[in-house]
Design a protein around this motif. Structure first.
Motif, PDB file in Angstrom:
ATOM      1  N   MET A   1       0.824  -1.197   0.000  1.00 11.21           N
ATOM      2  CA  MET A   1       0.000   0.000   0.000  1.00 11.21           C
ATOM      3  C   MET A   1       0.865   1.258   0.000  1.00 11.21           C
ATOM      4  SD  MET A   1      -3.143  -0.716  -0.267  1.00 11.21           S
ATOM      5  CE  MET A   1      -3.958   0.795   0.119  1.00 11.21           C
ATOM      6  N   ARG A   2       1.941   1.234   0.728  1.00 13.09           N
ATOM      7  CA  ARG A   2       2.793   2.414   0.803  1.00 13.09           C
ATOM      8  C   ARG A   2       3.436   2.707  -0.548  1.00 13.09           C
ATOM      9  NH1 ARG A   2       6.974   3.109   5.627  1.00 13.09           N
ATOM     10  NH2 ARG A   2       5.181   4.033   6.627  1.00 13.09           N
ATOM     11  N   ALA A   3       3.808   1.674  -1.285  1.00 10.68           N
ATOM     12  CA  ALA A   3       4.435   1.879  -2.589  1.00 10.68           C
ATOM     13  C   ALA A   3       3.439   2.407  -3.615  1.00 10.68           C
ATOM     14  CB  ALA A   3       5.037   0.566  -3.080  1.00 10.68           C
ATOM     15  N   ILE A   4       2.191   1.984  -3.538  1.00 12.37           N
ATOM     16  CA  ILE A   4       1.185   2.383  -4.527  1.00 12.37           C
ATOM     17  C   ILE A   4       0.630   3.772  -4.220  1.00 12.37           C
ATOM     18  CG2 ILE A   4      -1.109   1.855  -5.427  1.00 12.37           C
ATOM     19  CD1 ILE A   4      -0.439  -1.101  -4.967  1.00 12.37           C
ATOM     20  N   ASN A   5       0.280   4.049  -2.967  1.00  8.89           N
ATOM     21  CA  ASN A   5      -0.430   5.277  -2.616  1.00  8.89           C
ATOM     22  C   ASN A   5       0.448   6.369  -2.018  1.00  8.89           C
ATOM     23  OD1 ASN A   5      -2.996   4.339  -3.453  1.00  8.89           O
ATOM     24  ND2 ASN A   5      -3.069   3.067  -1.625  1.00  8.89           N
ATOM     25  N   GLY A   6       1.711   6.145  -1.861  1.00  8.55           N
ATOM     26  CA  GLY A   6       2.613   7.189  -1.393  1.00  8.55           C
ATOM     27  C   GLY A   6       2.300   7.674   0.007  1.00  8.55           C
ATOM     28  N   LYS A   7       2.160   8.988   0.160  1.00 13.28           N
ATOM     29  CA  LYS A   7       1.992   9.575   1.493  1.00 13.28           C
ATOM     30  C   LYS A   7       0.620   9.310   2.094  1.00 13.28           C
ATOM     31  CE  LYS A   7       0.566  14.041  -0.258  1.00 13.28           C
ATOM     32  NZ  LYS A   7       0.727  15.454  -0.221  1.00 13.28           N
ATOM     33  N   ASP A   8      -0.371   8.911   1.298  1.00 12.59           N
ATOM     34  CA  ASP A   8      -1.721   8.651   1.805  1.00 12.59           C
ATOM     35  C   ASP A   8      -1.993   7.176   2.082  1.00 12.59           C
ATOM     36  OD1 ASP A   8      -2.340  11.344   1.622  1.00 12.59           O
ATOM     37  OD2 ASP A   8      -3.063  11.152  -0.441  1.00 12.59           O
ATOM     38  N   TRP A   9      -0.980   6.347   2.157  1.00 10.96           N
ATOM     39  CA  TRP A   9      -1.180   4.898   2.259  1.00 10.96           C
ATOM     40  C   TRP A   9      -1.955   4.499   3.500  1.00 10.96           C
ATOM     41  CZ3 TRP A   9       0.691   2.000   6.318  1.00 10.96           C
ATOM     42  CH2 TRP A   9       1.633   2.620   7.140  1.00 10.96           C
ATOM     43  N   TRP A  10      -1.769   5.207   4.599  1.00  9.54           N
ATOM     44  CA  TRP A  10      -2.403   4.801   5.859  1.00  9.54           C
ATOM     45  C   TRP A  10      -3.902   5.055   5.852  1.00  9.54           C
ATOM     46  CZ3 TRP A  10      -4.387   8.982   8.545  1.00  9.54           C
ATOM     47  CH2 TRP A  10      -3.905  10.226   8.154  1.00  9.54           C
ATOM     48  N   TRP A  11      -4.413   5.913   4.954  1.00 10.81           N
ATOM     49  CA  TRP A  11      -5.850   6.151   4.875  1.00 10.81           C
ATOM     50  C   TRP A  11      -6.610   4.916   4.408  1.00 10.81           C
ATOM     51  CZ3 TRP A  11      -8.923   9.615   6.816  1.00 10.81           C
ATOM     52  CH2 TRP A  11      -8.447  10.878   7.103  1.00 10.81           C
ATOM     53  N   TYR A  12      -5.981   4.030   3.715  1.00 14.98           N
ATOM     54  CA  TYR A  12      -6.668   2.892   3.102  1.00 14.98           C
ATOM     55  C   TYR A  12      -6.828   1.710   4.055  1.00 14.98           C
ATOM     56  CZ  TYR A  12      -6.385   5.721  -0.988  1.00 14.98           C
ATOM     57  OH  TYR A  12      -6.537   6.758  -1.865  1.00 14.98           O
ATOM     58  N   ASN A  13      -6.421   1.869   5.304  1.00 13.73           N
ATOM     59  CA  ASN A  13      -6.733   0.891   6.337  1.00 13.73           C
ATOM     60  C   ASN A  13      -8.147   1.205   6.819  1.00 13.73           C
ATOM     61  OD1 ASN A  13      -6.985  -0.650   8.661  1.00 13.73           O
ATOM     62  ND2 ASN A  13      -4.887  -0.251   9.330  1.00 13.73           N
ATOM     63  N   PRO A  14      -9.078   0.233   6.796  1.00 15.92           N
ATOM     64  CA  PRO A  14     -10.459   0.527   7.157  1.00 15.92           C
ATOM     65  C   PRO A  14     -10.635   1.069   8.576  1.00 15.92           C
ATOM     66  CG  PRO A  14     -10.196  -1.801   6.570  1.00 15.92           C
ATOM     67  CD  PRO A  14      -8.878  -1.149   6.411  1.00 15.92           C
ATOM     68  N   VAL A  15      -9.747   0.735   9.476  1.00 10.05           N
ATOM     69  CA  VAL A  15      -9.862   1.197  10.864  1.00 10.05           C
ATOM     70  C   VAL A  15      -9.610   2.703  10.953  1.00 10.05           C
ATOM     71  CG1 VAL A  15      -8.864   0.954  13.171  1.00 10.05           C
ATOM     72  CG2 VAL A  15      -9.215  -1.057  11.752  1.00 10.05           C
ATOM     73  N   VAL A  16      -8.700   3.216  10.144  1.00 10.43           N
ATOM     74  CA  VAL A  16      -8.343   4.631  10.203  1.00 10.43           C
ATOM     75  C   VAL A  16      -9.544   5.505   9.867  1.00 10.43           C
ATOM     76  CG1 VAL A  16      -6.904   6.421   9.148  1.00 10.43           C
ATOM     77  CG2 VAL A  16      -5.910   4.232   9.761  1.00 10.43           C
ATOM     78  N   ASP A  17     -10.320   5.117   8.867  1.00 11.44           N
ATOM     79  CA  ASP A  17     -11.490   5.907   8.483  1.00 11.44           C
ATOM     80  C   ASP A  17     -12.495   5.967   9.634  1.00 11.44           C
ATOM     81  OD1 ASP A  17     -12.993   7.474   6.714  1.00 11.44           O
ATOM     82  OD2 ASP A  17     -14.170   5.741   6.087  1.00 11.44           O
ATOM     83  N   HIS A  18     -12.686   4.877  10.348  1.00  7.21           N
ATOM     84  CA  HIS A  18     -13.605   4.870  11.488  1.00  7.21           C
ATOM     85  C   HIS A  18     -13.077   5.722  12.640  1.00  7.21           C
ATOM     86  CE1 HIS A  18     -16.348   2.002   9.782  1.00  7.21           C
ATOM     87  NE2 HIS A  18     -15.347   1.174   9.525  1.00  7.21           N
ATOM     88  N   ILE A  19     -11.792   5.642  12.895  1.00 12.32           N
ATOM     89  CA  ILE A  19     -11.204   6.428  13.991  1.00 12.32           C
ATOM     90  C   ILE A  19     -11.316   7.922  13.698  1.00 12.32           C
ATOM     91  CG2 ILE A  19      -9.022   7.000  15.141  1.00 12.32           C
ATOM     92  CD1 ILE A  19      -8.321   4.016  14.925  1.00 12.32           C
ATOM     93  N   VAL A  20     -11.034   8.313  12.466  1.00 14.05           N
ATOM     94  CA  VAL A  20     -11.139   9.730  12.098  1.00 14.05           C
ATOM     95  C   VAL A  20     -12.599  10.178  12.142  1.00 14.05           C
ATOM     96  CG1 VAL A  20     -10.766  11.383  10.225  1.00 14.05           C
ATOM     97  CG2 VAL A  20      -9.014   9.723  10.767  1.00 14.05           C
ATOM     98  N   GLY A  21     -13.523   9.307  11.766  1.00 18.34           N
ATOM     99  CA  GLY A  21     -14.944   9.634  11.869  1.00 18.34           C
ATOM    100  C   GLY A  21     -15.378   9.862  13.303  1.00 18.34           C
ATOM    101  N   ILE A  22     -14.896   9.029  14.218  1.00 14.78           N
ATOM    102  CA  ILE A  22     -15.202   9.206  15.638  1.00 14.78           C
ATOM    103  C   ILE A  22     -14.604  10.516  16.147  1.00 14.78           C
ATOM    104  CG2 ILE A  22     -14.731   8.281  17.948  1.00 14.78           C
ATOM    105  CD1 ILE A  22     -14.888   5.461  16.634  1.00 14.78           C
ATOM    106  N   TYR A  23     -13.375  10.802  15.739  1.00 11.76           N
ATOM    107  CA  TYR A  23     -12.711  12.049  16.131  1.00 11.76           C
ATOM    108  C   TYR A  23     -13.507  13.264  15.648  1.00 11.76           C
ATOM    109  CZ  TYR A  23      -9.215  15.759  16.039  1.00 11.76           C
ATOM    110  OH  TYR A  23      -8.556  16.941  16.206  1.00 11.76           O
ATOM    111  N   ASP A  24     -13.960  13.236  14.398  1.00 10.78           N
ATOM    112  CA  ASP A  24     -14.760  14.340  13.856  1.00 10.78           C
ATOM    113  C   ASP A  24     -16.082  14.480  14.596  1.00 10.78           C
ATOM    114  OD1 ASP A  24     -12.830  14.938  11.978  1.00 10.78           O
ATOM    115  OD2 ASP A  24     -13.798  13.802  10.363  1.00 10.78           O
ATOM    116  N   GLY A  25     -16.731  13.360  14.885  1.00  8.42           N
ATOM    117  CA  GLY A  25     -18.006  13.395  15.596  1.00  8.42           C
ATOM    118  C   GLY A  25     -17.877  13.965  16.994  1.00  8.42           C
ATOM    119  N   ILE A  26     -16.835  13.579  17.697  1.00  3.99           N
ATOM    120  CA  ILE A  26     -16.613  14.104  19.054  1.00  3.99           C
ATOM    121  C   ILE A  26     -16.326  15.602  18.996  1.00  3.99           C
ATOM    122  CG2 ILE A  26     -15.030  14.055  21.026  1.00  3.99           C
ATOM    123  CD1 ILE A  26     -14.860  11.009  20.602  1.00  3.99           C
TER     124      ILE A  26
END
Length: 78
Positions: A1-26
């Motif tokens: 993932m890091r080789a394909i997506n460069g600096k945004d690779w960590w966004w493509y982990n499904p857990v990260v999207d949920h954590i950021v959503g919780i952070y935004d909601g709070i």
């Protein structure tokens, strides 16, 4: 993932999207609860932008109108 997506690779982990959503909601909940009466929409924090979100910036092309005769010449209709 890091080789394909460069600096945004960590966004493509499904857990990260949920954590950021919780952070935004709070963040939105805290903003509304602490100032419930006089809160404006502009004072509520905006959600974190994800790499796959559409960009809100639009490019406007400014072109002078052409004459019909010039367009016909370009298309080879004359």
């Amino acid at each position: 993932m890091r080789a394909i997506n460069g600096k945004d690779w960590w966004w493509y982990n499904p857990v990260v999207d949920h954590i950021v959503g919780i952070y935004d909601g709070i963040g939105q909940l805290v903003a509304v609860v602490t100032r419930r009466r006089g809160i404006k929409k502009s004072e509520v924090p905006k959600p974190t932008r994800r790499p796959w979100d559409k960009k809100t910036e639009t490019e406007v092309l400014k072109v002078k109108p052409s004459k019909i005769e010039d367009l016909r010449k370009l298309l080879g209709w004359d």
